[in-house]
Design an enzyme around this catalytic site. Structure first.
Site, short mmCIF file in Angstrom:
data_model
loop_
_atom_site.label_atom_id
_atom_site.label_comp_id
_atom_site.label_asym_id
_atom_site.label_seq_id
_atom_site.Cartn_x
_atom_site.Cartn_y
_atom_site.Cartn_z
N HIS A 41 4.07 -4.63 -9.44
CA HIS A 41 3.21 -3.55 -8.93
C HIS A 41 3.84 -2.17 -8.98
CE1 HIS A 41 5.60 -4.02 -5.27
NE2 HIS A 41 5.28 -2.76 -5.05
C1 UD1 Z 1 3.36 0.97 -1.95
C2 UD1 Z 1 4.76 1.53 -1.75
C3 UD1 Z 1 5.79 0.54 -2.30
C4 UD1 Z 1 5.57 -0.86 -1.75
C5 UD1 Z 1 4.13 -1.27 -2.02
C6 UD1 Z 1 3.81 -2.65 -1.50
C7 UD1 Z 1 4.89 4.00 -1.82
C8 UD1 Z 1 5.31 5.16 -2.64
N1 UD1 Z 1 4.94 2.80 -2.44
O1 UD1 Z 1 3.14 0.91 -3.37
O2 UD1 Z 1 7.08 0.99 -1.95
O3 UD1 Z 1 6.45 -1.75 -2.41
O4 UD1 Z 1 3.27 -0.32 -1.40
O5 UD1 Z 1 2.55 -3.08 -1.93
O6 UD1 Z 1 4.52 4.16 -0.68
N2 UD1 Z 1 -4.70 0.52 -3.70
C9 UD1 Z 1 -5.84 -0.24 -3.49
N3 UD1 Z 1 -5.99 -0.87 -2.30
C10 UD1 Z 1 -5.07 -0.77 -1.31
C11 UD1 Z 1 -3.92 0.03 -1.52
C12 UD1 Z 1 -3.76 0.66 -2.73
O7 UD1 Z 1 -6.68 -0.35 -4.36
O8 UD1 Z 1 -5.27 -1.36 -0.24
C13 UD1 Z 1 -4.51 1.19 -4.99
C14 UD1 Z 1 -4.61 2.68 -4.82
O9 UD1 Z 1 -5.78 3.14 -5.38
C15 UD1 Z 1 -3.41 3.24 -5.55
C16 UD1 Z 1 -2.59 2.04 -5.92
O10 UD1 Z 1 -3.22 0.88 -5.44
O11 UD1 Z 1 -3.75 3.91 -6.71
C17 UD1 Z 1 -1.23 2.17 -5.38
O12 UD1 Z 1 -1.20 2.24 -3.95
P1 UD1 Z 1 -0.06 3.10 -3.20
O13 UD1 Z 1 -0.18 2.98 -1.77
O14 UD1 Z 1 0.00 4.43 -3.80
O15 UD1 Z 1 1.29 2.41 -3.65
P2 UD1 Z 1 1.67 0.90 -3.93
O16 UD1 Z 1 1.76 0.72 -5.40
O17 UD1 Z 1 0.84 -0.08 -3.18
#
Ligand code: UD1
Length: 354
Positions: free
Chosen positions: A205
């Protein structure tokens, strides 16, 4: 004593569970603030329900956005929360945008901040998590280090005076859940008709692996050509990026599956032939379960897993293919992640320094 815990992303909910239990046992008032960074039920609610945390006291509903937008929205919302609660400690967890936002808001309001899982370093300045860790450690008043290596990193940065080595709270949860699931079948294994020890479990991820389509395609191709079925527990980020670039997550050996709740993840990992991941937590969980792990990154913060032979870093498709089929490493009694009682030590330390 009153603690406000700020969490927002999946790994933080896992770390919150033993802290919440230890706070309750010590009669400490514990307010839980969920920033809303993760909002999918399988990345969020299921952890609160299953790990016995209950519902958060406050939900900021911040959601997704660029790093600046997401972090800024949290900052703006947290000022009011901390002002209202005036806790003895704001407790922040790990390395996400929720961590750095809460640390920054609290420190500006002169509210003591403690950082759980302090001192981890990848020394890769391109990772958003690395900025979050370094900034949080240097802002916080108390640094709760999970390992000696983490303690030493903080000492190297001149922060030893604010650091206490408490052990790793993820070990607390893992030990408890492992004993609960070891005798019951894995739903995933049954659902997909898998055979124990004849499949790999994968999670990918991180931004550096998913956001560049060539990189993502290389990793997916490497997983698809492995010698056993590969169950890819697909985080929303990889699903979205694969769809955007026309990359098939079900080709060859690959089986795409929704993320699992914590106990199911552990049940599935402990029956697998190996784990392939870029998650920090899963590298350690695999080690604690003594399941060989291949980490799709150029470096890891959890260097003990590599030094002890249970984790191999593999970046290219060839390196992944070779690492996954390597012979099982030598057994070890080494316990670099503590004894499973770290959360109690965290609460005692906070009480001692309040
Ligand atoms: C975040 C953390 C990472 C951790 C990971 C665990 C940061 C910078 N990164 O990464 O350290 O290892 O969480 O999962 O904080 N999204 C959804 N649904 C959700 C959450 C996110 O669809 O419930 C999508 C969002 O649209 C976004 C992408 O996933 O574009 C990434 O989410 P984001 O919170 O930015 O970071 P993670 O990759 O989850």
């Amino acid at each position: 004593m009153k603690i406000v815990s700020v969490v927002g992303a999946r790994p933080q909910f896992v770390k919150l569970a033993p802290i919440h239990a230890a706070a309750k046992a010590a009669n400490v008032e514990h307010v839980i603030v969920h920033t809303g960074q993760h909002y999918d039920p399988m990345l969020s609610d299921v952890f609160f329900d299953e790990l016995g945390i209950g519902a958060p006291d406050l939900h900021l509903g911040v959601g997704s956005g660029s790093h600046g937008v997401q972090t800024g929205a949290m900052l703006a919302a947290l000022d009011g929360v901390f002002d209202e609660h005036l806790p003895d400690w704001v407790l922040v967890y790990g390395d996400t945008n929720s961590t750095v936002a809460a640390a920054l808001s609290a420190v500006k309001l002169h509210i003591p901040v403690a950082h759980l899982e302090a001192g981890l370093r990848s020394f890769n300045r391109r990772m958003p998590e690395e900025h979050n860790r370094v900034l949080t450690d240097h802002a916080a008043d108390l640094l709760l280090a999970p390992t000696q290596v983490a303690f030493d990193h903080l000492a190297d940065e001149g922060l030893a005076g604010r650091t206490v080595l408490v052990g790793d709270v993820m070990t607390d949860v893992l030990f408890q859940v492992r004993s609960e699931v070891s005798d019951r079948p894995s739903k995933l294994v049954d659902e997909l008709g898998l055979e124990a020890r004849n499949y790999y479990l994968a999670t990918i991820h991180r931004a550096e692996n998913t956001d560049d389509p060539e990189r993502l395609a290389e990793i997916v191709a490497a997983l698809a050509s492995l010698d056993k079925p590969v169950v890819l527990l697909a985080h929303p980020r990889i699903v979205a990026k694969a769809a955007a670039h026309g990359i098939d997550l079900t080709s060859g050996a690959l089986i795409a599956h929704a993320p699992l709740a914590y106990a199911e993840l552990i049940a599935a990992a402990m029956r697998s032939a190996g784990v392939v991941t870029d998650s920090g937590g899963l590298q350690k969980e695999a080690f604690l379960l003594r399941i060989p792990c291949t980490t799709v990154r150029t470096e890891t913060e959890w260097v003990e897993t590599v030094d002890l032979g249970w984790n191999v870093l593999a970046n290219t498709a060839d390196e992944i293919a070779t690492a996954v089929v390597r012979p099982r490493p030598a057994d070890t009694d080494s316990a670099p992640y503590g004894d499973g009682h770290a959360a109690g030590r965290v609460i005692e330390t906070l009480q001692g320094k309040a």
